[in-house]
Scaffold this motif. Structure first.
Motif, PDB file in Angstrom:
ATOM      1  N   GLY A  28       0.903  -0.963  -0.167  1.00  0.00           N
ATOM      2  CA  GLY A  28       0.258  -0.202   0.104  1.00  0.00           C
ATOM      3  C   GLY A  28       0.763   1.539   0.066  1.00  0.00           C
ATOM      4  N   ARG A  29       1.903   1.419  -0.130  1.00  0.00           N
ATOM      5  CA  ARG A  29       2.891   2.492  -0.231  1.00  0.00           C
ATOM      6  C   ARG A  29       2.996   3.370  -1.486  1.00  0.00           C
ATOM      7  NH1 ARG A  29       7.692   3.932   2.744  1.00  0.00           N
ATOM      8  NH2 ARG A  29       6.807   6.420   2.815  1.00  0.00           N
ATOM      9  N   ARG A  30       3.277   2.362  -2.439  1.00  0.00           N
ATOM     10  CA  ARG A  30       3.188   2.740  -3.723  1.00  0.00           C
ATOM     11  C   ARG A  30       2.794   4.087  -4.617  1.00  0.00           C
ATOM     12  NH1 ARG A  30       7.812   0.053  -5.164  1.00  0.00           N
ATOM     13  NH2 ARG A  30       7.814  -2.336  -4.673  1.00  0.00           N
ATOM     14  N   HIS A  31       1.249   4.260  -4.081  1.00  0.00           N
ATOM     15  CA  HIS A  31       0.434   5.055  -5.200  1.00  0.00           C
ATOM     16  C   HIS A  31      -0.639   5.271  -3.987  1.00  0.00           C
ATOM     17  CE1 HIS A  31      -2.032   3.109  -7.352  1.00  0.00           C
ATOM     18  NE2 HIS A  31      -1.263   2.237  -7.025  1.00  0.00           N
ATOM     19  N   LEU A  32      -1.508   7.131  -4.492  1.00  0.00           N
ATOM     20  CA  LEU A  32      -2.700   7.370  -3.878  1.00  0.00           C
ATOM     21  C   LEU A  32      -2.151   7.421  -2.129  1.00  0.00           C
ATOM     22  CD1 LEU A  32      -4.676   4.645  -5.854  1.00  0.00           C
ATOM     23  CD2 LEU A  32      -4.740   7.127  -6.400  1.00  0.00           C
ATOM     24  N   MET A  33      -1.330   8.017  -2.103  1.00  0.00           N
ATOM     25  CA  MET A  33      -1.041   8.343  -0.656  1.00  0.00           C
ATOM     26  C   MET A  33      -1.516   9.135  -0.574  1.00  0.00           C
ATOM     27  SD  MET A  33       1.534   5.701   0.329  1.00  0.00           S
ATOM     28  CE  MET A  33       1.927   6.783   1.398  1.00  0.00           C
ATOM     29  N   THR A  34      -1.761  10.407  -1.153  1.00  0.00           N
ATOM     30  CA  THR A  34      -2.938  11.681   0.331  1.00  0.00           C
ATOM     31  C   THR A  34      -4.221  11.240   0.438  1.00  0.00           C
ATOM     32  OG1 THR A  34      -3.678  12.033  -1.948  1.00  0.00           O
ATOM     33  CG2 THR A  34      -1.205  13.267  -1.631  1.00  0.00           C
ATOM     34  N   GLY A  35      -4.286  10.261  -0.436  1.00  0.00           N
ATOM     35  CA  GLY A  35      -5.869   9.505   0.359  1.00  0.00           C
ATOM     36  C   GLY A  35      -5.552   8.770   1.684  1.00  0.00           C
ATOM     37  N   LYS A  36      -4.664   8.171   1.791  1.00  0.00           N
ATOM     38  CA  LYS A  36      -3.870   7.673   2.973  1.00  0.00           C
ATOM     39  C   LYS A  36      -4.200   8.263   5.003  1.00  0.00           C
ATOM     40  CE  LYS A  36      -3.022   3.983   0.688  1.00  0.00           C
ATOM     41  NZ  LYS A  36      -2.398   3.251  -0.422  1.00  0.00           N
ATOM     42  N   LYS A  41       0.211   5.827   7.099  1.00  0.00           N
ATOM     43  CA  LYS A  41       1.219   6.099   6.345  1.00  0.00           C
ATOM     44  C   LYS A  41       2.707   5.401   6.819  1.00  0.00           C
ATOM     45  CE  LYS A  41       0.370  10.105   4.714  1.00  0.00           C
ATOM     46  NZ  LYS A  41      -0.091  11.241   3.873  1.00  0.00           N
TER      47      LYS A  41
END
Length: 65
Positions: A28-36, A41
């Motif tokens: 879950g660390r590759r992309h779409l981090m702004t929504g987490k 994180k």
């Protein structure tokens, strides 16, 4: 006796520590981090440690590792 083959899928995901434990990078660390969220994180930053019950399977998949 022929050489044993290494399971490359596991070799790419798991590393053995000096004490004999197996660590992996959390998913879950590759992309779409702004929504987490921040807590999520931060928790994903640390490496995960496989349970001792998985050791037998990993040793069989990584015969020379």
């Amino acid at each position: 006796m022929p050489k044993l083959k290494t399971r490359k899928s596991i070799a790419k995901r798991v590393k053995r520590t000096a004490t004999g434990k197996y660590t992996y990078t959390k998913p879950g660390r590759r992309h779409l981090m702004t929504g987490k969220g921040g807590k999520r994180k931060r928790q994903m930053r640390k490496d995960g440690v496989l349970q001792p019950c998985m050791d037998q399977r990993i040793k069989k998949a990584l015969p020379y590792g």
